[in-house]
Design a protein around this motif. Structure first.
Motif, PDB file in Angstrom:
ATOM      1  N   GLU A 199     -11.294  -4.080  -6.973  1.00  0.00           N
ATOM      2  CA  GLU A 199     -12.009  -4.498  -5.990  1.00  0.00           C
ATOM      3  C   GLU A 199     -11.245  -4.791  -4.770  1.00  0.00           C
ATOM      4  O   GLU A 199     -10.001  -4.741  -4.673  1.00  0.00           O
ATOM      5  N   THR A 200     -11.698  -5.017  -3.385  1.00  0.00           N
ATOM      6  CA  THR A 200     -11.060  -5.158  -2.240  1.00  0.00           C
ATOM      7  C   THR A 200     -11.277  -6.523  -1.621  1.00  0.00           C
ATOM      8  O   THR A 200     -12.607  -6.905  -1.483  1.00  0.00           O
TER       9      THR A 200
ATOM     10  N   ASP B  40       0.768  -1.204   0.123  1.00  0.00           N
ATOM     11  CA  ASP B  40       0.042  -0.011  -0.070  1.00  0.00           C
ATOM     12  C   ASP B  40       0.767   1.179   0.046  1.00  0.00           C
ATOM     13  O   ASP B  40       0.694   2.386  -0.715  1.00  0.00           O
TER      14      ASP B  40
ATOM     15  N   ALA C 265     -11.133   2.278  -4.630  1.00  0.00           N
ATOM     16  CA  ALA C 265     -11.827   3.451  -5.396  1.00  0.00           C
ATOM     17  C   ALA C 265     -11.022   4.308  -6.062  1.00  0.00           C
ATOM     18  O   ALA C 265     -11.336   4.771  -7.152  1.00  0.00           O
TER      19      ALA C 265
ATOM     20  N   ARG D  25     -10.838  -9.919   1.396  1.00  0.00           N
ATOM     21  CA  ARG D  25     -10.512  -9.852   2.792  1.00  0.00           C
ATOM     22  C   ARG D  25     -10.131 -11.320   3.284  1.00  0.00           C
ATOM     23  O   ARG D  25     -10.091 -11.430   4.293  1.00  0.00           O
TER      24      ARG D  25
ATOM     25  N   THR E  59      -3.896   4.418   4.022  1.00  0.00           N
ATOM     26  CA  THR E  59      -4.996   3.487   3.762  1.00  0.00           C
ATOM     27  C   THR E  59      -5.680   3.105   5.148  1.00  0.00           C
ATOM     28  O   THR E  59      -6.696   2.580   5.317  1.00  0.00           O
TER      29      THR E  59
ATOM     30  N   LYS F   6      -6.519  -6.876   1.753  1.00  0.00           N
ATOM     31  CA  LYS F   6      -6.546  -6.524   3.135  1.00  0.00           C
ATOM     32  C   LYS F   6      -5.666  -7.642   3.979  1.00  0.00           C
ATOM     33  O   LYS F   6      -6.198  -8.740   3.809  1.00  0.00           O
TER      34      LYS F   6
ATOM     35  N   THR G  70      -7.928   6.279   2.850  1.00  0.00           N
ATOM     36  CA  THR G  70      -7.798   6.277   1.570  1.00  0.00           C
ATOM     37  C   THR G  70      -8.365   4.878   0.938  1.00  0.00           C
ATOM     38  O   THR G  70      -7.418   3.803   1.535  1.00  0.00           O
ATOM     39  N   ASP G  71      -9.226   4.687  -0.033  1.00  0.00           N
ATOM     40  CA  ASP G  71      -9.608   3.316  -0.400  1.00  0.00           C
ATOM     41  C   ASP G  71      -8.688   3.262  -1.873  1.00  0.00           C
ATOM     42  O   ASP G  71      -9.233   3.898  -2.758  1.00  0.00           O
TER      43      ASP G  71
ATOM     44  N   GLU H 184      -1.779  -1.837   5.581  1.00  0.00           N
ATOM     45  CA  GLU H 184      -2.143  -0.296   6.022  1.00  0.00           C
ATOM     46  C   GLU H 184      -0.912   0.148   7.022  1.00  0.00           C
ATOM     47  O   GLU H 184      -1.005   0.949   8.009  1.00  0.00           O
TER      48      GLU H 184
ATOM     49  N   ASP I 171      -2.235  -4.945   1.244  1.00  0.00           N
ATOM     50  CA  ASP I 171      -2.452  -3.721   2.100  1.00  0.00           C
ATOM     51  C   ASP I 171      -2.796  -4.046   3.637  1.00  0.00           C
ATOM     52  O   ASP I 171      -3.482  -4.766   4.013  1.00  0.00           O
TER      53      ASP I 171
END
Lengths: 176, 195
Positions: B136-137, B76, B125, B139, B117, B163, B121-122, B105, B103
């Motif tokens: 897309e995200t 990220d 997006a 998990r 992030t 993530k 921040t996304d 973070e 990511d």
């Protein structure tokens, strides 16, 4: 030949880049490169890639070389300042070829004083990074200097920048 | 209640499972160690520097090798330094390029400072806004396995954020000589002759 030299060299340069095996043209627009960009965009044998910042061009050229393709990066002199770490930490660190064509501002009758500090810093900054700096200060010099630069860099040599003098770019006005 | 996020090493291993002739660019820091941990390969372009340039490097490679799939795996923090390159990719539209951001973070290599992030921040997006519709995200590992299939089988450019749990795996370092890495990579592709 009565054709204006200022228009001539850009057409010849486009063909010359292709003859040097360079068919990927990455650019941040500059008025001095306008015609060369149009030629690249219009040529189906060339991939023209518009960048948001010149630094991306250093990565793009690196990736292209890894994949067996030769790129050139077009920028205005101010863009050199955006490429400093990329040239050092990617091109130089990996001994990658790199060909930059830089249209100069801030060096010859510049009317915008904000262009002068970076314009004047271009050559010393590039040299500090280990980039070979060649200059073309007349329209007739551009083609042979770019050919020499491409040969030098893609033969396994250092990154090479060709600085196209502001006096050459200005020649377009005189040839009107 | 949210389930635990996957470990980054498991995510990258799942992305690179049965990779075939996939070409991989890894971004400075944790993702270069993750890709090395999944198995050294001459078709890995490990970046040990040039933060922010993993995506442009992947784009150049994708344009040079249109018949091969190219995967950029980066972090990220590295992605945040090169957000403009997402617009460049969206405009160039390379069908063979996928970008996956691992990511956590955190800036994992510099003391674990929170990245943007974590705060606001996304990245998916941002990518969508830049023009990368397939964004897309994820998990969980099952979603990563499905993503892996899309990287090999769907037209791109693809963009995904995964993530992951904070924390790094054990250090696994690939070769660090950049000249060696580039010659090794080009030799593996058969493009190292005649230049």
């Amino acid at each position: 030949m009565n054709a204006p030299v200022a228009d001539d060299w850009r057409e010849a340069l486009h063909e010359s880049l292709k003859a040097s095996g360079i068919d990927l043209v990455a650019y941040v627009p500059d008025a001095g490169h306008q015609r060369l960009i149009e030629l690249a965009e219009a040529d189906p044998a060339v991939a023209a890639v518009a960048l948001t910042s010149e630094e991306e061009g250093i990565g793009l050229a690196a990736g292209a070389w890894l994949g067996g393709r030769r790129a050139v990066v077009l920028m205005q002199s101010s863009g050199v300042g955006n490429c400093v770490n990329a040239i050092a930490s990617l091109s130089r660190a990996c001994s990658l070829p790199l060909l930059l064509l830089v249209t100069m501002r801030g060096e010859w009758g510049e009317g915008n004083p904000w262009q002068v500090p970076m314009g004047q810093a271009v050559a010393p900054v590039l040299e500090a990074l280990g980039v070979v700096v060649l200059r073309a200060d007349a329209a007739a010099d551009v083609l042979p200097v770019v050919e020499a630069a491409a040969r030098m860099s893609f033969a396994g040599g250092p990154p090479v920048a060709v600085l196209i003098g502001q006096r050459v770019i200005g020649a377009k006005v005189f040839a009107r | 209640m949210s389930t635990a996020l996957p470990e980054r090493r498991a995510v990258v291993a799942a992305l690179l499972a049965a990779r075939g002739d996939l070409l991989v660019v890894s971004g400075l820091g944790g993702t270069t160690w993750d890709v090395a941990a999944a198995g050294d390969d001459p078709a890995n372009a490990y970046l040990w520097g040039a933060m922010g340039l993993a995506v442009p490097t992947g784009l150049g490679l994708a344009l040079a090798q249109p018949a091969r799939r190219v995967l950029v795996v980066t972090g990220d923090g590295e992605m945040l330094m090169g957000l403009g390159s997402l617009a460049t990719v969206a405009r160039a539209r390379p069908a063979n390029l996928a970008i996956v951001v691992i990511d956590n973070e955190r800036y994992g290599e510099t003391g674990g400072q929170r990245t943007h992030t974590a705060a606001a921040t996304d990245l998916a997006a941002v990518a969508r806004g830049a023009g990368l519709a397939a964004s897309e995200t994820l998990r969980d590992l099952a979603a990563v396995t499905a993503l892996r299939a899309r990287i090999h089988g769907s037209d791109g450019p693809l963009f995904a954020v995964v993530k992951v749990a904070p924390g790094n795996g054990p250090m696994v370092l690939p070769p660090r000589d950049g000249a060696l890495l580039q010659h090794r990579f080009r030799a593996a592709l058969g493009v190292d002759q005649g230049d």
